[in-house]
Design an enzyme around this catalytic site. Structure first.
Site, mmCIF file in Angstrom:
data_model
loop_
_atom_site.group_PDB
_atom_site.id
_atom_site.type_symbol
_atom_site.label_atom_id
_atom_site.label_comp_id
_atom_site.label_asym_id
_atom_site.label_seq_id
_atom_site.Cartn_x
_atom_site.Cartn_y
_atom_site.Cartn_z
ATOM 1 C CB VAL A 26 -0.924 -12.796 -3.183
ATOM 2 C CG1 VAL A 26 -1.197 -13.278 -1.763
ATOM 3 C CG2 VAL A 26 0.309 -11.911 -3.210
ATOM 4 C CE LYS A 41 3.908 -10.973 -2.710
ATOM 5 N NZ LYS A 41 2.973 -9.931 -2.270
ATOM 6 C CG ASP A 134 7.932 -2.314 -2.856
ATOM 7 O OD1 ASP A 134 7.849 -1.120 -3.226
ATOM 8 O OD2 ASP A 134 7.204 -3.207 -3.299
#
Length: 442
Positions: A26, A41, A134
């Protein structure tokens, strides 16, 4: 090849690197045309090995970019630079939930807002047919103005769209928060995998720790698949029984035993928390007045009885004094004869004899202490690996690390030190764990 600070990537000028994980790096960048900062990203270069990944990436990025919710970090753009695909997202300046919990227990209003925000974001995405895959505290961003964002939405989906060495036969997710079916590499996932991961996060906020943690990622995913969930009140006796029931259901091994939707789970948790009527240990929760435990009311003044005045002490009869003196004399006499015979305080010879006897007596050595090793049964897959963040207590000699992924061999795991926040601005340091040598090297 990584992006360099000061480099122009299309219309974006790279300002600094914010963090690095197993799937992506990032960067903070400046978009001059719109006069705003953005977050880039950049996916791992290994994804470029798949010639069809670019097309799949564009398809998945378009789908994720359609998410428009106040609690989801929006995606502005996606592109490719020097064969490195990247997403352009809103730059969020704040701290992660992980960093917030490290500073101390959550307050009642914080806990309620986090459950509401994350639950609402997930429910919206599931309705749109998109899974997060996630959910974890480091993907929940807390902004000073009170806003709460869920970050990295769909990143695991985008990463798994290819057939590179990082996406083929790989487990996408974070071991401490991964669902059993996701840990086994199943492809037909539904919202149940996010419900489980969200449940792990709730477990951590209430109990004070994640249900499963170990020295290696594989040990943790083994526990998620095969080991029974640690009962919350056995770890934290302050967890109310209604809240415990919600956690047990949300973290069931079988998908069918969990809640049908995130909304159902969030509502059940909030209802259980309020109906418990007592603050949960590990938080600074102040219960609302309507459910707060009612203290006993003081008795009216008319009903209060004045304490009686103490009665004068009665003199003991003379015969009790005489009996006590006789009893004291007999005790002294018994002690005198016992000492003479060595019954109470043995002399040097007796002490030496007792010492010798003790030395010749067989000695039982205590059983050696140490961690019990659990055989690790890996999920049924050809060459299974892990990518993204490894959270929890730092291992010995690593000085704290998060990101990791496994290389093409079965003997080494490559890791990277990150900042606690995906938006906090720390550099990364690579570590490699040699399984055969049982050692770390930078």
């Amino acid at each position: 090849m990584s992006f360099n600070v000061g480099e122009n990537v299309g219309p974006y000028r790279v300002i600094e690197q914010l963090g690095q994980g197993g799937m992506a790096t990032v960067y903070k960048a400046y978009h001059a045309a719109l006069d705003r900062y953005v977050a880039l990203k950049v996916l791992h270069p290994a994804f470029g090995e798949d010639p069809n990944f670019a097309a799949r990436f564009q398809r998945e990025a378009r789908l994720v970019a359609k998410l428009d919710h106040p609690n989801i970090v929006p995606i502005y753009d996606y592109s490719e630079h020097e064969k490195r695909t990247f997403l352009v997202m809103k730059f969020i300046e704040g701290e992660t939930l992980k960093a917030r919990m490290a500073r101390g227990p959550l307050a009642s209003d914080e806990l309620a807002k986090i459950i509401e925000a994350v639950g609402s974001a997930l429910a919206y995405a599931h309705k749109m047919g998109i899974l997060h895959r996630d959910i974890k505290p480091s993907n929940v961003l807390l902004v000073p103005d009170g806003s709460i964002y869920l970050a990295d939405f769909g990143l695991a989906r985008i990463a798994s769209a290819g057939e590179s060495t990082l996406s083929g036969d790989m487990i996408m997710g974070t071991p401490q928060y991964i669902s059993p079916e996701q840990a086994m590499g199943k492809k037909d996932l539904d919202e149940g995998t996010d419900i489980y991961s969200f449940g792990v996060m709730l477990y951590e906020m209430v109990v004070g720790q994640v249900p499963f943690n170990a020295d290696t990622p594989f040990s943790i995913i083994h526990d998620h698949i095969y080991t029974s969930l640690p009962i919350p009140h056995t770890i934290n006796p302050g967890v109310p029984e209604p809240v415990e029931r919600v956690l047990l259901k949300a973290l069931s091994k079988e998908r069918a035993d969990r809640y049908a939707s995130v909304t159902e789970m969030a509502d059940a948790f909030k209802q259980a928390w309020l109906s418990a009527g007592v603050p949960m240990k590990g938080t600074t929760i102040t219960m609302p007045p309507q459910v707060a435990p009612v203290s006993a009311k003081p008795a009216p003044a008319a009903e209060m009885v004045a304490p009686a005045e103490p009665k004068a002490k009665k003199k003991r009869p003379r015969w009790m004094v005489i009996a006590g003196a006789i009893l004291l004399f007999l005790c002294c006499l018994f002690a005198f004869f016992a000492v003479r015979r060595g019954g109470l305080f043995p002399g040097p010879a007796q002490a030496a004899t007792r010492t010798a006897a003790a030395q010749t007596a067989p000695t039982r050595m205590p059983a050696p202490l140490g961690p019990k090793k659990t055989p690790i049964l890996l999920p049924p897959s050809g060459s299974i690996g892990l990518i993204d963040d490894f959270e929890g207590a730092p291992l010995a000699r690593t000085a704290g690390w998060e990101g990791y992924f496994q290389d093409n061999t079965d003997t080494k795991i490559t890791c990277a030190v990150n900042s606690d926040s995906a938006h906090a601005g720390a550099k990364s340091l690579l570590f490699q764990f040699d399984v055969v040598a049982d050692s770390w090297a930078t």
